[in-house]
Design a protein around this motif. Structure first.
Motif, mmCIF file in Angstrom:
data_model
loop_
_atom_site.group_PDB
_atom_site.id
_atom_site.type_symbol
_atom_site.label_atom_id
_atom_site.label_comp_id
_atom_site.label_asym_id
_atom_site.label_seq_id
_atom_site.Cartn_x
_atom_site.Cartn_y
_atom_site.Cartn_z
ATOM 1 N N ARG A 287 -20.962 -8.844 0.276
ATOM 2 C CA ARG A 287 -21.043 -8.184 -1.040
ATOM 3 C C ARG A 287 -19.775 -7.386 -1.325
ATOM 4 N NH1 ARG A 287 -26.493 -7.424 0.686
ATOM 5 N NH2 ARG A 287 -26.027 -5.313 1.431
ATOM 6 N N LEU A 288 -19.248 -6.719 -0.315
ATOM 7 C CA LEU A 288 -18.018 -5.946 -0.492
ATOM 8 C C LEU A 288 -16.841 -6.864 -0.805
ATOM 9 C CD1 LEU A 288 -18.555 -3.489 2.471
ATOM 10 C CD2 LEU A 288 -18.285 -2.803 0.076
ATOM 11 N N ARG A 289 -16.762 -7.988 -0.133
ATOM 12 C CA ARG A 289 -15.667 -8.915 -0.401
ATOM 13 C C ARG A 289 -15.770 -9.518 -1.793
ATOM 14 N NH1 ARG A 289 -15.370 -11.694 5.631
ATOM 15 N NH2 ARG A 289 -13.692 -10.350 6.414
ATOM 16 N N ALA A 290 -16.994 -9.810 -2.219
ATOM 17 C CA ALA A 290 -17.180 -10.336 -3.577
ATOM 18 C C ALA A 290 -16.785 -9.292 -4.614
ATOM 19 C CB ALA A 290 -18.640 -10.755 -3.766
ATOM 20 N N GLU A 291 -17.150 -8.056 -4.368
ATOM 21 C CA GLU A 291 -16.765 -6.962 -5.270
ATOM 22 C C GLU A 291 -15.249 -6.844 -5.359
ATOM 23 O OE1 GLU A 291 -16.918 -2.082 -5.408
ATOM 24 O OE2 GLU A 291 -18.180 -3.150 -3.979
ATOM 25 N N GLN A 292 -14.591 -6.963 -4.202
ATOM 26 C CA GLN A 292 -13.139 -6.866 -4.169
ATOM 27 C C GLN A 292 -12.492 -7.964 -5.001
ATOM 28 O OE1 GLN A 292 -9.927 -6.156 -0.618
ATOM 29 N NE2 GLN A 292 -11.449 -7.722 -0.252
ATOM 30 N N GLU A 293 -13.009 -9.171 -4.920
ATOM 31 C CA GLU A 293 -12.408 -10.285 -5.647
ATOM 32 C C GLU A 293 -12.689 -10.237 -7.146
ATOM 33 O OE1 GLU A 293 -10.141 -12.009 -4.286
ATOM 34 O OE2 GLU A 293 -10.557 -10.932 -2.420
ATOM 35 N N ARG A 294 -13.749 -9.542 -7.543
ATOM 36 C CA ARG A 294 -14.015 -9.404 -8.987
ATOM 37 C C ARG A 294 -12.995 -8.505 -9.668
ATOM 38 N NH1 ARG A 294 -19.485 -9.308 -7.276
ATOM 39 N NH2 ARG A 294 -19.503 -7.031 -7.310
ATOM 40 N N ASP A 295 -12.494 -7.486 -8.937
ATOM 41 C CA ASP A 295 -11.536 -6.548 -9.530
ATOM 42 C C ASP A 295 -10.702 -5.922 -8.413
ATOM 43 O OD1 ASP A 295 -10.109 -4.719 -10.999
ATOM 44 O OD2 ASP A 295 -11.826 -3.459 -11.534
ATOM 45 N N PRO A 296 -9.703 -6.644 -7.905
ATOM 46 C CA PRO A 296 -8.917 -6.121 -6.795
ATOM 47 C C PRO A 296 -8.272 -4.770 -7.087
ATOM 48 C CG PRO A 296 -8.480 -8.462 -7.092
ATOM 49 C CD PRO A 296 -9.306 -8.024 -8.261
ATOM 50 N N ASP A 297 -7.726 -4.595 -8.296
ATOM 51 C CA ASP A 297 -7.067 -3.323 -8.621
ATOM 52 C C ASP A 297 -8.053 -2.157 -8.541
ATOM 53 O OD1 ASP A 297 -5.212 -5.337 -9.552
ATOM 54 O OD2 ASP A 297 -4.195 -3.715 -10.621
ATOM 55 N N GLY A 298 -9.212 -2.347 -9.147
ATOM 56 C CA GLY A 298 -10.202 -1.276 -9.131
ATOM 57 C C GLY A 298 -10.725 -0.998 -7.732
ATOM 58 N N PHE A 299 -10.902 -2.067 -6.943
ATOM 59 C CA PHE A 299 -11.411 -1.907 -5.589
ATOM 60 C C PHE A 299 -10.452 -1.075 -4.752
ATOM 61 C CE2 PHE A 299 -12.193 -3.276 -1.209
ATOM 62 C CZ PHE A 299 -13.576 -3.248 -1.139
ATOM 63 N N PHE A 300 -9.147 -1.405 -4.812
ATOM 64 C CA PHE A 300 -8.178 -0.677 -3.995
ATOM 65 C C PHE A 300 -7.926 0.726 -4.517
ATOM 66 C CE2 PHE A 300 -7.409 -4.750 -2.087
ATOM 67 C CZ PHE A 300 -6.968 -4.450 -0.811
ATOM 68 N N ALA A 301 -8.081 0.932 -5.813
ATOM 69 C CA ALA A 301 -7.864 2.273 -6.373
ATOM 70 C C ALA A 301 -8.852 3.279 -5.805
ATOM 71 C CB ALA A 301 -7.967 2.228 -7.901
ATOM 72 N N ASP A 302 -10.072 2.844 -5.542
ATOM 73 C CA ASP A 302 -11.118 3.745 -5.046
ATOM 74 C C ASP A 302 -11.219 3.774 -3.523
ATOM 75 O OD1 ASP A 302 -11.787 4.295 -7.657
ATOM 76 O OD2 ASP A 302 -13.385 2.798 -7.750
ATOM 77 N N LEU A 303 -10.410 2.963 -2.838
ATOM 78 C CA LEU A 303 -10.624 2.774 -1.414
ATOM 79 C C LEU A 303 -10.493 4.035 -0.552
ATOM 80 C CD1 LEU A 303 -9.307 -0.688 -0.202
ATOM 81 C CD2 LEU A 303 -11.494 0.378 0.263
ATOM 82 N N PRO A 304 -9.479 4.877 -0.738
ATOM 83 C CA PRO A 304 -9.394 6.051 0.139
ATOM 84 C C PRO A 304 -10.663 6.893 0.129
ATOM 85 C CG PRO A 304 -7.327 5.747 -1.024
ATOM 86 C CD PRO A 304 -8.305 4.773 -1.617
ATOM 87 N N ASP A 305 -11.255 7.081 -1.032
ATOM 88 C CA ASP A 305 -12.487 7.869 -1.104
ATOM 89 C C ASP A 305 -13.660 7.120 -0.460
ATOM 90 O OD1 ASP A 305 -11.222 9.952 -2.376
ATOM 91 O OD2 ASP A 305 -11.767 9.279 -4.394
ATOM 92 N N ARG A 306 -13.723 5.805 -0.638
ATOM 93 C CA ARG A 306 -14.810 5.032 -0.043
ATOM 94 C C ARG A 306 -14.677 4.990 1.482
ATOM 95 N NH1 ARG A 306 -16.065 -0.293 -3.648
ATOM 96 N NH2 ARG A 306 -17.847 -0.339 -2.186
ATOM 97 N N ILE A 307 -13.446 4.888 1.955
ATOM 98 C CA ILE A 307 -13.234 4.929 3.402
ATOM 99 C C ILE A 307 -13.678 6.281 3.955
ATOM 100 C CG2 ILE A 307 -11.457 4.967 5.207
ATOM 101 C CD1 ILE A 307 -9.920 2.890 3.499
ATOM 102 N N ALA A 308 -13.368 7.341 3.234
ATOM 103 C CA ALA A 308 -13.775 8.675 3.687
ATOM 104 C C ALA A 308 -15.293 8.786 3.758
ATOM 105 C CB ALA A 308 -13.205 9.739 2.751
ATOM 106 N N ARG A 309 -15.991 8.198 2.786
ATOM 107 C CA ARG A 309 -17.461 8.249 2.821
ATOM 108 C C ARG A 309 -18.008 7.424 3.986
ATOM 109 N NH1 ARG A 309 -16.721 7.952 -2.871
ATOM 110 N NH2 ARG A 309 -17.217 5.719 -2.938
ATOM 111 N N ALA A 310 -17.416 6.252 4.218
ATOM 112 C CA ALA A 310 -17.853 5.437 5.354
ATOM 113 C C ALA A 310 -17.598 6.177 6.659
ATOM 114 C CB ALA A 310 -17.121 4.094 5.343
#
Length: 384
Positions: free
Chosen positions: A39-62
């Motif tokens: 699901r995460l990979r599919a989300e990434q491919e739908r909008d790579p720019d948006g996925f990477f823009a939020d990544l530092p915060d998502r990594i921190a939550r994980a």
């Protein structure tokens, strides 16, 4: 006889024609975690720019969820790909000079020892390898041998919590405390700890200055996911292997961010811990420990192999092969290939003088008869 835990029969997608008795090397990702990563990979491919823009915060939550599962503070942890990378980061962060010594043991993981050797060559330091008999009786005997090798030049000790080839504990709390008293910086390779053992990183790095554990072995995370815990005094000095846009934000961001990479294993890692909790972590550990002990007994009783000392709570066991068998790297690999081709079984064999070491693992997908078939077939292979 160990019976399967209810509800675990369809958790994995392993080939049923192969007995996978080597979980300790690469793990196996359960279906719910595979789906979470998909699901995460599919989300990434739908909008790579948006996925990477939020990544530092998502990594921190994980990371915060992983820290909660391991009893640690998220500020003390960083996510990495594996223990080998983590140890490389640590060695790069510790100042060394000509004449200093890095202490390792002959039970250490090969790539980690080689990293210590490279760092020593770059700084003029030396690597001192402690030879430990695989048959040392207990943690006290191990501790005495390691401490006897410490000199006034020893600056760093890189030690396994659970050794990869021999499945025994080295970096026990008493040894770490004794090394701290001697002002030796401790680096713990805890590749097999998360998921297999209860881990409480608490207010420090598991009693060490640096503690690195894989999440993609026993904690059901996708490959490649690991965690680095660092004692407070060292955090500002942690030096990543590459510079990134997060470098000036300090630890842990400077270690975690590496530009355009696949971060989905880290983001899906909490799903692995959630599954382990749902199944009952203590039930899983007890099941796996009993099954590993059964496997070792089969190899001793049916194949005539010598058991190596076992540590309570571990889902891995090791036995000694006869003298002349698997004493070289080439011979060990050849025997593993023969076991795979003739017995359809995956195991780990490490070359050792006087007879190689064979390690088995136990996980929810394993069955008691798989170890029996291995023992019977192996007895034939090594006596031909």
């Amino acid at each position: 006889m160990t019976t399967p835990l209810p509800g675990t029969g369809t958790l994995f997608t392993l080939d049923p024609a192969v007995a996978h008795l080597n979980h300790g090397s690469y793990g196996a990702v359960p279906v719910p975690v595979q789906r979470a990563q998909a699901r995460l990979r599919a989300e990434q491919e739908r909008d790579p720019d948006g996925f990477f823009a939020d990544l530092p915060d998502r990594i921190a939550r994980a990371r915060a969820e992983v820290a909660s599962a391991l009893g640690g503070d998220p500020a003390r942890l960083a996510l990495l790909t594996n223990v080998t990378e983590g140890v490389a980061v640590v060695l790069e962060s510790i100042p060394l000079a000509a004449g200093d010594e890095i202490l390792v043991t002959d039970h250490g993981y090969g790539a980690v020892t080689r990293a210590a050797e490279r760092r020593a060559a770059e700084t003029g330091a030396a690597v001192r390898c402690v030879r430990l008999s695989p048959h040392l009786a207990d943690e006290h005997a191990v501790r005495e041998r390691v401490l006897a090798a410490v000199t006034r030049r020893t600056r760093v000790a890189v030690l396994d919590l659970v050794t990869s080839p021999t499945a025994r504990v080295i970096a026990a709390p008493a040894l770490l405390a004794a090394l701290a008293e001697r002002r030796v910086t401790t680096v713990v390779d805890a590749a097999h700890a998360p998921g297999m053992l209860p881990v409480d990183l608490g207010g420090s790095a598991g009693g060490a200055d640096f503690w690195v554990g894989n999440l993609h072995k026993w904690a059901f995370a996708p490959r490649a996911a690991a965690v680095l815990a660092v004692r407070a005094a060292w955090r500002p000095r942690v030096r990543p292997l590459m510079l990134s846009w997060e470098h000036d934000r300090g630890f842990p961001g400077r270690v975690e961010w590496r530009g355009t990479c696949d971060y989905t294993p880290w983001l899906a890692a909490p799903a692995g811990f959630a599954l382990l909790e749902k199944l009952g972590a203590e039930r899983v550990r007890a099941h796996n420990e009993r099954l590993a002990a059964h496997g070792q007994r089969q190899l001793v009783e049916r194949a005539g192999l010598r058991p190596l000392p076992a540590t309570a709570g571990l889902a891995m066991r090791a036995v000694r092969l006869p003298p002349g068998v698997a004493e070289s790297e080439h011979a060990a690999k050849a025997l593993m290939v023969a076991v795979q081709r003739r017995l359809s079984t995956r195991i780990a064999i490490r070359p050792w003088p006087g007879g190689g070491v064979l390690r088995i693992s136990a996980q929810l997908y394993n069955r008691p008869d798989e170890y029996t078939r291995l023992a019977d077939g192996l007895a034939h292979l090594i006596t031909r």
